[in-house]
Design an enzyme around this catalytic site. Structure first.
Site, PDB file in Angstrom:
ATOM      1  N   CYS A 293      19.700   8.697   7.747  1.00 34.88           N
ATOM      2  CA  CYS A 293      20.815   9.083   6.894  1.00 34.88           C
ATOM      3  C   CYS A 293      20.635   8.542   5.481  1.00 34.88           C
ATOM      4  O   CYS A 293      21.352   7.640   5.039  1.00 34.88           O
ATOM      5  CB  CYS A 293      22.116   8.596   7.506  1.00 34.88           C
ATOM      6  SG  CYS A 293      22.367   9.313   9.127  1.00 34.88           S
ATOM      7  N   GLU A 294      19.659   9.061   4.783  1.00 26.83           N
ATOM      8  CA  GLU A 294      19.357   8.723   3.391  1.00 26.83           C
ATOM      9  C   GLU A 294      18.692   9.952   2.775  1.00 26.83           C
ATOM     10  O   GLU A 294      17.784  10.534   3.390  1.00 26.83           O
ATOM     11  CB  GLU A 294      18.314   7.593   3.298  1.00 26.83           C
ATOM     12  CG  GLU A 294      18.717   6.276   3.867  1.00 26.83           C
ATOM     13  CD  GLU A 294      19.363   5.345   2.854  1.00 26.83           C
ATOM     14  OE1 GLU A 294      19.338   5.654   1.646  1.00 26.83           O
ATOM     15  OE2 GLU A 294      19.897   4.328   3.295  1.00 26.83           O
TER      16      GLU A 294
ATOM     17  N   ARG B 134       6.278   4.976   2.503  1.00 21.28           N
ATOM     18  CA  ARG B 134       5.622   5.165   1.203  1.00 21.28           C
ATOM     19  C   ARG B 134       6.253   6.278   0.345  1.00 21.28           C
ATOM     20  O   ARG B 134       6.453   6.078  -0.850  1.00 21.28           O
ATOM     21  CB  ARG B 134       4.115   5.398   1.361  1.00 21.28           C
ATOM     22  CG  ARG B 134       3.381   4.195   1.986  1.00 21.28           C
ATOM     23  CD  ARG B 134       1.873   4.306   1.896  1.00 21.28           C
ATOM     24  NE  ARG B 134       1.420   4.246   0.534  1.00 21.28           N
ATOM     25  CZ  ARG B 134       1.103   5.277  -0.224  1.00 21.28           C
ATOM     26  NH1 ARG B 134       1.129   6.493   0.274  1.00 21.28           N
ATOM     27  NH2 ARG B 134       0.745   5.113  -1.462  1.00 21.28           N
TER      28      ARG B 134
ATOM     29  N   GLY C  23      -7.713  -2.698  -4.458  1.00 23.37           N
ATOM     30  CA  GLY C  23      -7.042  -1.768  -5.349  1.00 23.37           C
ATOM     31  C   GLY C  23      -7.702  -0.427  -5.590  1.00 23.37           C
ATOM     32  O   GLY C  23      -7.097   0.459  -6.200  1.00 23.37           O
TER      33      GLY C  23
ATOM     34  N   ARG D 150      -6.370  -0.428   1.354  1.00 26.33           N
ATOM     35  CA  ARG D 150      -6.116   1.016   1.440  1.00 26.33           C
ATOM     36  C   ARG D 150      -7.403   1.822   1.633  1.00 26.33           C
ATOM     37  O   ARG D 150      -7.453   2.759   2.427  1.00 26.33           O
ATOM     38  CB  ARG D 150      -5.440   1.436   0.126  1.00 26.33           C
ATOM     39  CG  ARG D 150      -4.893   2.837   0.100  1.00 26.33           C
ATOM     40  CD  ARG D 150      -4.446   3.189  -1.322  1.00 26.33           C
ATOM     41  NE  ARG D 150      -3.570   2.192  -1.900  1.00 26.33           N
ATOM     42  CZ  ARG D 150      -2.243   2.172  -1.724  1.00 26.33           C
ATOM     43  NH1 ARG D 150      -1.656   3.107  -1.011  1.00 26.33           N
ATOM     44  NH2 ARG D 150      -1.507   1.229  -2.273  1.00 26.33           N
TER      45      ARG D 150
ATOM     46  N   GLU E  18     -11.479  -7.390  -1.836  1.00 26.09           N
ATOM     47  CA  GLU E  18     -10.340  -7.337  -0.899  1.00 26.09           C
ATOM     48  C   GLU E  18      -9.796  -5.924  -0.739  1.00 26.09           C
ATOM     49  O   GLU E  18      -8.622  -5.670  -1.009  1.00 26.09           O
ATOM     50  CB  GLU E  18      -9.214  -8.251  -1.411  1.00 26.09           C
ATOM     51  CG  GLU E  18      -9.605  -9.692  -1.626  1.00 26.09           C
ATOM     52  CD  GLU E  18      -8.509 -10.496  -2.361  1.00 26.09           C
ATOM     53  OE1 GLU E  18      -7.591  -9.879  -2.936  1.00 26.09           O
ATOM     54  OE2 GLU E  18      -8.590 -11.725  -2.345  1.00 26.09           O
ATOM     55  N   PRO E  19     -10.607  -4.979  -0.289  1.00 24.78           N
ATOM     56  CA  PRO E  19     -10.079  -3.615  -0.140  1.00 24.78           C
ATOM     57  C   PRO E  19      -9.152  -3.528   1.074  1.00 24.78           C
ATOM     58  O   PRO E  19      -9.409  -4.137   2.099  1.00 24.78           O
ATOM     59  CB  PRO E  19     -11.341  -2.785   0.099  1.00 24.78           C
ATOM     60  CG  PRO E  19     -12.281  -3.727   0.776  1.00 24.78           C
ATOM     61  CD  PRO E  19     -11.995  -5.084   0.194  1.00 24.78           C
TER      62      PRO E  19
END
Ligand code: PLP
Length: 428
Positions: free
Chosen positions: A350-351, A314, A239, A278, A275-276
């Protein structure tokens, strides 16, 4: 620090010119730097020098075999959240005794595979899961090592979709039930409680919520020991955030994080697991893309890229900021801002949500130019989909002056051939 830097007017990944990768592999393509992956792992590991710590890379951040192998060679373990990730970690050469299995919905088959492999521990997230795990272990004549993931009811103050440590989140066992759950484990013949687990969220940029949660966990461990449970380690989760926008975010350094943890643990005499995800992979990867078109509307300029939200979700999913820079180094460096423009960087899907950046100040770009979406090494390729029948894009790993395709571009035929037309629809 990462290894994506301008050299003689163009952006390089380590010693490789990104134009060369674009030419050989095409765009869009994910590019990772081995040196950055290793550096991040080492810096994180050094932050826990004085402690008995096992670092288990969160495989969900980036599960490519070559990335996992790179980290395995640095001594990394793995935090997995599915049977598929367990297989990937084992195949990449991560020893089973360095693998922990997290997640709220483990199936009996996944439990069996993990027991067979002899993993380090199961991070159990519910009382129902405990009973099933006990039955599965009994059927195999084994004892399952478990940690209970506790929910410390701490606000991580991060994006709502990646906050996991509040009582209202689906994760972990409510604080008030924890002691009863450890009693139940002691009653179950094929489980052994070995630790306590906590993970309060992702992309935290402040140590406060971590410290609050870890203090609660340390008190809990002391109480559980008094109650007779042999708690040997604490899994503190992942985190720790990274600077996606260096002007906005200044996350604490791994060193400060490690020092805080050492202080909170005191003389607890517990090994720890971290537990990294990112932090290791995020800034070790970029998404290399080409600009297809420039389009002007009434009061806006759109830069339409060949990458889209299906490749990197993201921004659409978490409103995440990603820095976007041209591969050709802008001439207006330093104080001369006169040349800058404002543009929306968008993809072809197409969004309306297919937008990487809104009203971003950038040096002007033209159709055909290469650009880089930074900080895309974590939660990028792993979250890609084939929406709009866009095939999965390739991944490339760079090491010094070498680069190699570590996942090839999916062909549109491969994608379509996954479909099956029933006999009763087939033409004669
Ligand atoms: C997602 C997750 C991680 C990794 O989080 P990062 O923010 O990438 O460090 C670690 N542990 C668990 C249980 C997770 O779900």
């Amino acid at each position: 620090m990462d290894h994506f830097q301008y050299r003689d007017g163009n952006l390089f990944a380590e010693d490789v010119d990104l134009r060369e990768i674009a030419k050989e592999v095409g765009t869009p393509v994910y590019v990772y730097s081995s040196a950055t992956l290793k550096r991040h792992f080492r810096v994180f590991q050094e932050a826990f020098d004085g402690l008995d710590a096992l670092i288990c890379f969160a495989v969900k951040a980036n599960s490519n075999q070559a990335v996992l192998k790179t980290l395995a060679q640095e001594g990394s373990g793995a935090d997995v959240v599915s049977g598929g990730e367990l297989k990937r970690a084992l195949l990449a050469g991560i020893p089973a005794q360095k693998i922990v299995f997290s997640g709220v919905g483990k199936t009996p088959d996944e439990m069996r595979d993990a027991l067979k492999a002899n993993i380090k521990q199961f991070n159990v997230e519910s009382e129902a899961e405990l009973e099933v795990l006990n039955a599965v272990a009994e059927g195999m004549g084994m004892i399952a090592p478990v940690s209970v993931r506790v929910n410390p009811d701490v606000d991580a103050k991060t994006h709502a979709k990646i906050s996991t440590g509040k009582a209202e989140n689906k994760f972990g066992i409510p604080w008030v039930r924890v002691s009863r759950v450890y009693e139940r484990i002691a009653e179950l013949s094929h489980l052994k409680a070995v630790g306590v687990d906590v993970h309060i969220g992702s992309q935290l940029t402040d140590l406060g919520p971590f410290e609050a949660a870890f203090k609660k966990v340390v008190d809990l461990v002391k109480n559980l020991r008094v109650q007779g449970h042999d708690i040997q380690h604490i899994d503190l989760g992942g985190g720790l955030g990274i600077p996606y926008d260096p002007e906005e975010e200044t996350p604490p350094s791994p060193g400060a994080y490690g020092a805080m943890i050492g202080k909170v643990l005191g003389d607890l005499d517990c090994s720890i697991i971290l537990e990294p995800g990112r932090l290791i992979a995020g800034n070790a990867g970029i998404l290399l893309t080409s600009m297809l078109y420039e389009k002007e509307s009434e009061n806006k300029v759109f830069y339409i890229l060949d990458a889209a939200m299906n490749d990197l979700s993201r921004p659409a999913m978490y409103d995440a900021y990603h820095d976007i820079i041209p591969v050709k180094e802008p001439s207006n460096v330093g104080s001369d801002q006169s040349n800058l423009v404002s543009a929306d960087f968008v993809g072809p899907v197409c969004e309306t949500g297919d937008t990487f950046a809104k009203s971003r100040t950038t040096s002007p770009m033209m159709a055909g130019d290469l650009a880089v979406i930074k900080s895309a090494g974590a939660y990028g390729a792993v979250m890609a989909s084939t929406y709009n029948s866009r095939a999965l894009i390739p991944e490339v790993l760079v090491s010094e002056d070498k680069f190699s395709v570590i996942r090839k571009r999916q062909s549109i035929e491969d994608l379509i051939n996954l479909d099956q037309v029933p006999d009763w629809l087939a033409e004669e």
